[in-house]
Scaffold this motif. Structure first.
Motif, PDB file in Angstrom:
ATOM      1  N   HIS A  14      28.943  50.718  54.477  1.00 25.51           N
ATOM      2  CA  HIS A  14      29.219  51.442  56.378  1.00 25.51           C
ATOM      3  C   HIS A  14      28.271  50.650  57.662  1.00 25.51           C
ATOM      4  N   ALA A  15      27.190  50.694  57.547  1.00 28.24           N
ATOM      5  CA  ALA A  15      26.223  49.771  58.499  1.00 28.24           C
ATOM      6  C   ALA A  15      26.713  48.232  58.641  1.00 28.24           C
ATOM      7  N   GLY A  16      27.228  47.722  57.840  1.00 24.82           N
ATOM      8  CA  GLY A  16      27.933  46.670  57.541  1.00 24.82           C
ATOM      9  C   GLY A  16      28.501  46.467  58.662  1.00 24.82           C
ATOM     10  N   PHE A  17      29.408  46.968  58.046  1.00 22.29           N
ATOM     11  CA  PHE A  17      31.339  47.327  58.780  1.00 22.29           C
ATOM     12  C   PHE A  17      31.025  46.874  60.111  1.00 22.29           C
ATOM     13  N   ILE A  18      30.186  48.439  60.516  1.00 20.66           N
ATOM     14  CA  ILE A  18      30.253  49.209  61.901  1.00 20.66           C
ATOM     15  C   ILE A  18      29.321  47.540  62.573  1.00 20.66           C
ATOM     16  N   LEU A  19      28.257  46.765  62.396  1.00 19.90           N
ATOM     17  CA  LEU A  19      27.604  45.891  63.069  1.00 19.90           C
ATOM     18  C   LEU A  19      28.091  45.172  63.309  1.00 19.90           C
ATOM     19  N   ARG A  20      28.940  44.631  61.777  1.00 15.29           N
ATOM     20  CA  ARG A  20      29.917  43.319  61.699  1.00 15.29           C
ATOM     21  C   ARG A  20      31.166  43.339  63.162  1.00 15.29           C
ATOM     22  N   SER A  21      32.012  44.547  63.276  1.00 12.20           N
ATOM     23  CA  SER A  21      32.646  44.503  64.647  1.00 12.20           C
ATOM     24  C   SER A  21      32.338  44.511  65.246  1.00 12.20           C
ATOM     25  N   VAL A  22      30.726  44.285  65.966  1.00 15.23           N
ATOM     26  CA  VAL A  22      30.561  44.972  67.521  1.00 15.23           C
ATOM     27  C   VAL A  22      29.722  43.278  67.101  1.00 15.23           C
ATOM     28  N   PHE A  23      29.136  42.959  66.929  1.00 15.28           N
ATOM     29  CA  PHE A  23      27.461  42.523  67.852  1.00 15.28           C
ATOM     30  C   PHE A  23      28.121  40.890  68.252  1.00 15.28           C
ATOM     31  N   ARG A  24      29.032  40.664  68.475  1.00 18.17           N
ATOM     32  CA  ARG A  24      29.733  39.815  68.507  1.00 18.17           C
ATOM     33  C   ARG A  24      29.677  39.928  69.816  1.00 18.17           C
ATOM     34  N   ASP A  25      30.285  41.521  70.618  1.00 12.86           N
ATOM     35  CA  ASP A  25      30.688  42.172  71.976  1.00 12.86           C
ATOM     36  C   ASP A  25      29.181  41.747  72.458  1.00 12.86           C
ATOM     37  N   PHE A  26      28.378  41.831  72.087  1.00 11.82           N
ATOM     38  CA  PHE A  26      26.878  41.812  72.879  1.00 11.82           C
ATOM     39  C   PHE A  26      26.990  40.273  73.152  1.00 11.82           C
ATOM     40  N   PRO A  27      26.058  40.050  74.258  1.00 15.61           N
ATOM     41  CA  PRO A  27      25.807  38.872  75.026  1.00 15.61           C
ATOM     42  C   PRO A  27      24.513  38.003  73.685  1.00 15.61           C
ATOM     43  N   LYS A  28      25.050  36.327  74.048  1.00 15.24           N
ATOM     44  CA  LYS A  28      24.085  35.647  72.335  1.00 15.24           C
ATOM     45  C   LYS A  28      22.732  35.575  73.419  1.00 15.24           C
ATOM     46  N   GLY A  29      21.909  35.801  72.087  1.00  6.95           N
ATOM     47  CA  GLY A  29      20.654  36.078  72.159  1.00  6.95           C
ATOM     48  C   GLY A  29      19.838  37.134  72.067  1.00  6.95           C
ATOM     49  N   THR A  30      20.587  38.023  72.356  1.00  5.21           N
ATOM     50  CA  THR A  30      20.458  39.953  71.922  1.00  5.21           C
ATOM     51  C   THR A  30      20.638  40.301  70.176  1.00  5.21           C
ATOM     52  N   VAL A  31      18.890  40.586  70.311  1.00  8.45           N
ATOM     53  CA  VAL A  31      18.220  41.378  69.118  1.00  8.45           C
ATOM     54  C   VAL A  31      18.808  42.655  67.886  1.00  8.45           C
ATOM     55  N   HIS A  32      18.821  42.828  66.886  1.00  6.22           N
ATOM     56  CA  HIS A  32      19.403  43.648  66.869  1.00  6.22           C
ATOM     57  C   HIS A  32      18.665  44.199  65.704  1.00  6.22           C
ATOM     58  N   LEU A  33      18.122  45.075  65.552  1.00  8.85           N
ATOM     59  CA  LEU A  33      17.437  46.118  64.724  1.00  8.85           C
ATOM     60  C   LEU A  33      18.087  47.408  63.866  1.00  8.85           C
ATOM     61  N   VAL A  34      18.049  46.852  63.106  1.00 11.83           N
ATOM     62  CA  VAL A  34      19.153  47.351  62.064  1.00 11.83           C
ATOM     63  C   VAL A  34      17.856  48.235  60.658  1.00 11.83           C
ATOM     64  N   ALA A  35      17.841  49.146  60.168  1.00  9.44           N
ATOM     65  CA  ALA A  35      17.007  50.762  60.115  1.00  9.44           C
ATOM     66  C   ALA A  35      18.072  51.336  59.012  1.00  9.44           C
ATOM     67  N   ILE A  36      18.497  50.515  57.832  1.00  8.38           N
ATOM     68  CA  ILE A  36      18.942  51.471  56.495  1.00  8.38           C
ATOM     69  C   ILE A  36      18.697  51.042  55.075  1.00  8.38           C
ATOM     70  N   ASN A  37      17.716  52.520  55.111  1.00 12.42           N
ATOM     71  CA  ASN A  37      17.415  52.510  53.222  1.00 12.42           C
ATOM     72  C   ASN A  37      16.355  51.036  53.011  1.00 12.42           C
ATOM     73  N   GLY A  38      15.625  51.334  54.457  1.00 12.72           N
ATOM     74  CA  GLY A  38      14.353  49.997  54.180  1.00 12.72           C
ATOM     75  C   GLY A  38      13.216  50.352  52.936  1.00 12.72           C
ATOM     76  N   THR A  39      13.715  52.149  52.489  1.00 14.80           N
ATOM     77  CA  THR A  39      12.028  52.240  51.931  1.00 14.80           C
ATOM     78  C   THR A  39      12.636  52.407  50.408  1.00 14.80           C
ATOM     79  N   SER A  40      13.721  51.778  50.383  1.00 20.54           N
ATOM     80  CA  SER A  40      14.445  52.168  48.824  1.00 20.54           C
ATOM     81  C   SER A  40      14.177  51.399  47.708  1.00 20.54           C
ATOM     82  N   ASN A  41      13.631  51.184  46.276  1.00 17.13           N
ATOM     83  CA  ASN A  41      13.166  50.173  45.808  1.00 17.13           C
ATOM     84  C   ASN A  41      14.742  48.292  45.550  1.00 17.13           C
ATOM     85  N   MET A  42      15.686  49.104  46.863  1.00 13.63           N
ATOM     86  CA  MET A  42      16.636  47.899  46.511  1.00 13.63           C
ATOM     87  C   MET A  42      15.802  47.139  47.656  1.00 13.63           C
ATOM     88  N   THR A  43      15.085  47.446  48.514  1.00 11.75           N
ATOM     89  CA  THR A  43      14.496  46.249  49.137  1.00 11.75           C
ATOM     90  C   THR A  43      13.701  45.544  49.251  1.00 11.75           C
TER      91      THR A  43
END
Length: 258
Positions: free
Chosen positions: A47-76
């Motif tokens: 879900h997060a990947g789809f949303i971010l992929r859909s909109v990040f190019r609409d922001f100015p180049k050089g934008t920093v994107h902080l992504v906080a999804i499931n960061g404490t999982s053993n998948m990380t």
């Protein structure tokens, strides 16, 4: 102005979102922090990947994107920064950043232990300081060394032949409309002029331009602003009324001359 976007699965009812923002602003009070969404389904990397992929190019180049999804999982597998199409992404190495494009980013940095700490809240304690400093002019290389390969997740791919495209529902939006992974580009290349779109018990024979090209209560299909096939019911919840869910197959059959 230093610009940071912020996406998470934290919701809006707890202290997590303002705590992360406060941490970034304590480092640089001049940061402009833009919320993308904090209503991502809990732990839902796709879900997060789809949303971010859909909109990040609409922001100015050089934008920093902080992504906080499931960061404490053993998948990380630690935390990373990547540079993709002149955008910087700071997040967990759990596959979410691999969903932003169909190719590898030009730069991948594994953040070094010196910048990490044991924390039950890594979005605040690890990612927020790095995002704030990068948005303020630091380079992601200042926080670690190159990583050859980040953890990957495979997004659902459509299949296409001269006779048929088989795609799937990849998002159900807030209105109950179904967004598929069938692209306008591939449809237009293969479309001989006559086709049917089949899903559930419905068969459509035309592509509409907007929702209101059909009567209220009728099914529509059009290519949305992402140039992905979207289907639903005008003034109705297509997911509920049609019985369609995430990953439901959608068929486009072409009538080709023998």
């Amino acid at each position: 102005m230093a610009l940071v976007t912020f996406i998470s699965d934290f919701g809006e009812g707890d202290y997590y979102v303002p705590a992360v923002k406060a941490k970034m602003l304590s480092i640089n009070p001049q940061l402009n922090i833009v919320d993308i969404s904090h209503q991502i389904n809990t732990y839902d990397i796709a879900h997060a990947g789809f949303i971010l992929r859909s909109v990040f190019r609409d922001f100015p180049k050089g934008t920093v994107h902080l992504v906080a999804i499931n960061g404490t999982s053993n998948m990380t597998d630690g935390f990373i920064g990547i540079k993709l199409e002149e955008h910087i992404f700071i997040g967990p190495n759990n596959g979410v950043l691999s969903l932003l494009a169909d190719y590898d980013p030009g730069i991948i940095v594994q953040f070094a232990d010196i910048h990490l700490k044991d924390s039950t809240f890594p979005a605040k304690d690890v990612l927020a300081p790095i995002a704030a400093k990068v948005a303020s002019g630091a380079a992601i290389h200042d926080f670690g060394g190159p990583l050859m390969q980040m953890k990957k997740m495979m997004s659902r791919q459509f299949k296409a032949t001269k006779k048929q495209i088989v795609g799937h529902v990849v998002r159900v939006d807030n209105y109950g409309n179904l967004i598929t992974n069938i692209t306008k580009e591939v449809f237009e290349k293969l479309n001989p002029g006559k086709f049917t779109i089949e899903f559930s018990r419905e068969v459509l024979t035309r592509i509409n331009k907007t929702y209101d090209n059909v009567e209220a209560g009728d099914c529509f299909a059009f290519f949305n602003s992402l140039e992905l096939l979207e289907i639903g019911i005008n003034h109705g919840n297509g997911s509920e009324l049609l019985g369609l869910r995430l990953d439901t197959p959608i068929y486009i059959n072409f009538e080709t001359a023998e």
